[in-house]
Design a protein around this motif. Structure first.
Motif, mmCIF file in Angstrom:
data_model
loop_
_atom_site.group_PDB
_atom_site.id
_atom_site.type_symbol
_atom_site.label_atom_id
_atom_site.label_comp_id
_atom_site.label_asym_id
_atom_site.label_seq_id
_atom_site.Cartn_x
_atom_site.Cartn_y
_atom_site.Cartn_z
ATOM 1 N N ILE A 1 10.060 0.401 -3.683
ATOM 2 C CA ILE A 1 9.737 -0.688 -4.603
ATOM 3 C C ILE A 1 8.222 -0.742 -4.720
ATOM 4 C CG2 ILE A 1 9.722 -3.213 -4.863
ATOM 5 C CD1 ILE A 1 12.501 -3.269 -3.726
ATOM 6 N N GLY A 2 7.742 -0.905 -5.911
ATOM 7 C CA GLY A 2 6.307 -1.056 -6.100
ATOM 8 C C GLY A 2 5.617 0.243 -6.463
ATOM 9 N N ASN A 3 4.308 0.191 -6.451
ATOM 10 C CA ASN A 3 3.486 1.315 -6.855
ATOM 11 C C ASN A 3 2.797 1.913 -5.632
ATOM 12 O OD1 ASN A 3 1.594 3.066 -7.917
ATOM 13 N ND2 ASN A 3 0.973 1.687 -9.565
ATOM 14 N N ALA A 4 3.376 2.959 -5.080
ATOM 15 C CA ALA A 4 2.826 3.591 -3.879
ATOM 16 C C ALA A 4 1.443 4.181 -4.134
ATOM 17 C CB ALA A 4 3.782 4.669 -3.372
ATOM 18 N N GLU A 5 1.235 4.728 -5.320
ATOM 19 C CA GLU A 5 -0.076 5.315 -5.653
ATOM 20 C C GLU A 5 -1.182 4.271 -5.606
ATOM 21 O OE1 GLU A 5 -1.454 8.260 -6.323
ATOM 22 O OE2 GLU A 5 0.376 9.431 -6.123
ATOM 23 N N ALA A 6 -0.895 3.075 -6.098
ATOM 24 C CA ALA A 6 -1.908 2.021 -6.173
ATOM 25 C C ALA A 6 -2.054 1.242 -4.864
ATOM 26 C CB ALA A 6 -1.574 1.056 -7.305
ATOM 27 N N SER A 7 -1.094 1.366 -3.979
ATOM 28 C CA SER A 7 -1.139 0.616 -2.722
ATOM 29 C C SER A 7 -2.367 1.007 -1.899
ATOM 30 C CB SER A 7 0.130 0.891 -1.902
ATOM 31 O OG SER A 7 0.016 0.303 -0.624
ATOM 32 N N ARG A 8 -3.052 -0.007 -1.388
ATOM 33 C CA ARG A 8 -4.237 0.232 -0.542
ATOM 34 C C ARG A 8 -3.882 0.262 0.941
ATOM 35 N NH1 ARG A 8 -6.988 -4.884 -2.790
ATOM 36 N NH2 ARG A 8 -4.876 -5.375 -2.318
ATOM 37 N N LEU A 9 -2.617 0.023 1.245
ATOM 38 C CA LEU A 9 -2.170 -0.024 2.633
ATOM 39 C C LEU A 9 -2.227 1.367 3.270
ATOM 40 C CD1 LEU A 9 -0.891 -2.069 4.678
ATOM 41 C CD2 LEU A 9 1.285 -1.087 4.027
ATOM 42 N N ILE A 10 -2.719 1.415 4.490
ATOM 43 C CA ILE A 10 -2.719 2.650 5.277
ATOM 44 C C ILE A 10 -1.782 2.405 6.453
ATOM 45 C CG2 ILE A 10 -4.092 4.197 6.720
ATOM 46 C CD1 ILE A 10 -6.488 3.533 4.880
ATOM 47 N N MET A 11 -0.725 3.198 6.509
ATOM 48 C CA MET A 11 0.288 3.034 7.551
ATOM 49 C C MET A 11 -0.103 3.807 8.813
ATOM 50 S SD MET A 11 2.783 1.139 6.415
ATOM 51 C CE MET A 11 4.088 1.535 7.561
ATOM 52 N N PRO A 12 -0.091 3.160 9.969
ATOM 53 C CA PRO A 12 -0.321 3.890 11.225
ATOM 54 C C PRO A 12 0.697 5.014 11.420
ATOM 55 C CG PRO A 12 -0.347 1.512 11.598
ATOM 56 C CD PRO A 12 0.083 1.725 10.183
ATOM 57 N N LYS A 89 7.117 -14.860 4.609
ATOM 58 C CA LYS A 89 7.110 -14.738 3.145
ATOM 59 C C LYS A 89 7.416 -13.291 2.760
ATOM 60 C CE LYS A 89 3.669 -18.327 2.652
ATOM 61 N NZ LYS A 89 2.296 -18.638 2.384
ATOM 62 N N ILE A 90 7.900 -13.108 1.538
ATOM 63 C CA ILE A 90 8.162 -11.747 1.049
ATOM 64 C C ILE A 90 6.855 -10.967 1.063
ATOM 65 C CG2 ILE A 90 8.824 -10.393 -0.978
ATOM 66 C CD1 ILE A 90 10.876 -12.542 -1.617
ATOM 67 N N GLY A 91 6.913 -9.724 1.577
ATOM 68 C CA GLY A 91 5.726 -8.878 1.693
ATOM 69 C C GLY A 91 5.036 -8.648 0.358
ATOM 70 N N ASP A 92 3.734 -8.408 0.420
ATOM 71 C CA ASP A 92 2.948 -8.270 -0.805
ATOM 72 C C ASP A 92 3.133 -6.899 -1.468
ATOM 73 O OD1 ASP A 92 1.229 -6.411 0.439
ATOM 74 O OD2 ASP A 92 -0.239 -7.932 0.953
ATOM 75 N N ASP A 93 2.574 -6.773 -2.671
ATOM 76 C CA ASP A 93 2.741 -5.559 -3.477
ATOM 77 C C ASP A 93 2.218 -4.299 -2.790
ATOM 78 O OD1 ASP A 93 3.879 -7.131 -5.425
ATOM 79 O OD2 ASP A 93 2.111 -7.174 -6.710
ATOM 80 N N ASP A 94 1.138 -4.408 -2.020
ATOM 81 C CA ASP A 94 0.603 -3.232 -1.323
ATOM 82 C C ASP A 94 1.559 -2.726 -0.242
ATOM 83 O OD1 ASP A 94 -1.770 -2.634 -2.635
ATOM 84 O OD2 ASP A 94 -2.958 -3.989 -1.408
ATOM 85 N N ALA A 95 2.269 -3.636 0.387
ATOM 86 C CA ALA A 95 3.156 -3.258 1.493
ATOM 87 C C ALA A 95 4.530 -2.779 1.022
ATOM 88 C CB ALA A 95 3.329 -4.438 2.442
ATOM 89 N N GLN A 96 5.011 -3.308 -0.080
ATOM 90 C CA GLN A 96 6.386 -3.042 -0.488
ATOM 91 C C GLN A 96 6.767 -1.561 -0.572
ATOM 92 O OE1 GLN A 96 7.101 -5.470 -3.930
ATOM 93 N NE2 GLN A 96 6.821 -7.341 -2.752
ATOM 94 N N PRO A 97 5.934 -0.681 -1.122
ATOM 95 C CA PRO A 97 6.356 0.727 -1.179
ATOM 96 C C PRO A 97 6.587 1.351 0.196
ATOM 97 C CG PRO A 97 4.468 0.357 -2.615
ATOM 98 C CD PRO A 97 4.651 -0.891 -1.794
ATOM 99 N N TRP A 98 5.988 0.778 1.228
ATOM 100 C CA TRP A 98 6.049 1.364 2.573
ATOM 101 C C TRP A 98 6.962 0.603 3.517
ATOM 102 C CZ3 TRP A 98 4.387 5.767 1.438
ATOM 103 C CH2 TRP A 98 3.380 5.917 0.481
ATOM 104 N N PHE A 99 7.556 -0.501 3.031
ATOM 105 C CA PHE A 99 8.391 -1.327 3.899
ATOM 106 C C PHE A 99 9.792 -1.587 3.345
ATOM 107 C CE2 PHE A 99 4.218 -2.151 5.548
ATOM 108 C CZ PHE A 99 4.424 -2.316 6.905
ATOM 109 N N ILE A 100 10.104 -1.010 2.193
ATOM 110 C CA ILE A 100 11.401 -1.237 1.558
ATOM 111 C C ILE A 100 11.917 0.083 1.003
ATOM 112 C CG2 ILE A 100 12.633 -2.500 -0.258
ATOM 113 C CD1 ILE A 100 10.172 -4.446 -0.247
ATOM 114 N N SER A 101 13.218 0.306 1.136
ATOM 115 C CA SER A 101 13.832 1.483 0.516
ATOM 116 C C SER A 101 14.712 1.019 -0.644
ATOM 117 C CB SER A 101 14.658 2.279 1.519
ATOM 118 O OG SER A 101 15.282 3.363 0.853
ATOM 119 N N LYS A 102 14.144 1.014 -1.840
ATOM 120 C CA LYS A 102 14.893 0.610 -3.028
ATOM 121 C C LYS A 102 16.073 1.540 -3.265
ATOM 122 C CE LYS A 102 14.419 -0.474 -7.951
ATOM 123 N NZ LYS A 102 15.765 -0.049 -8.254
ATOM 124 N N MET A 103 15.883 2.836 -3.006
ATOM 125 C CA MET A 103 16.993 3.785 -3.167
ATOM 126 C C MET A 103 18.188 3.360 -2.322
ATOM 127 S SD MET A 103 15.539 7.655 -3.023
ATOM 128 C CE MET A 103 13.793 7.680 -2.767
#
Length: 161
Positions: A1-12, A89-103
């Motif tokens: 979910i979300g835009n992984a390319e635009a996400s500024r989150l860096i996952m450990p 609260k529901i996670g923000d847009d930066d986190a969603q691509p890395w914390f949810i599996s929409k598939m």
């Protein structure tokens, strides 16, 4: 979910999981850290692994539905946006691509519709934010809460013959 390319989150995880490590380097400098991430390769690998996981669970559901009415699905990532909580609260847009599996969520909704006489209980984690959410009449998601270094038992599962 979300835009992984635009996400500024860096996952450990990208530095600690062997599959991702070749695409992620962290250089510690005197005045901070520098990160070198081949984001297109990280995204491609994450999508490939998610797709493989969905196929695995889908095949398991097809097999389990022939012998059981109550199906328990174990998956690491929460499958729906509303089940990814951070500080309540529901996670923000930066986190969603890395914390949810929409598939996975899409496949689970399809399974719940395809097998209306079955119940599906999804157990997952990854986000550390506890959440219990009914997604459909026959689809319930439980996300375990935790703190790093402090694993806790979330809920007992009773399996009867």
């Amino acid at each position: 979910i979300g835009n992984a390319e635009a996400s500024r989150l860096i996952m450990p995880d990208w530095f600690m999981i062997a599959d991702f490590a070749p695409y992620s380097r962290k250089k510690i400098a005197m005045y901070g850290s520098e990160y070198h991430i081949d984001k297109p390769k990280v995204i491609a690998l994450a999508q490939k692994l998610a797709h493989e996981g969905v196929l695995h669970v889908m095949n398991g559901i097809k097999a389990a539905s022939k012998v059981a009415k109550n199906i328990i699905v174990l998956t690491h990532f929460p499958p729906f946006k509303e089940t990814h909580l951070y500080n309540g609260k529901i996670g923000d847009d930066d986190a969603q691509p890395w914390f949810i599996s929409k598939m996975m969520g899409d496949m689970l909704l399809d399974a719940a519709k395809s097998y209306p006489e079955h119940t599906f209980t999804v157990l997952c984690g990854h986000t550390h934010g506890k959440c219990d959410k009914r997604i459909a009449d026959n689809l319930m998601v439980h996300v375990g809460g935790s703190e790093y270094g402090k694993p806790t038992i979330q809920m007992p599962i009773t399996i009867a013959d």
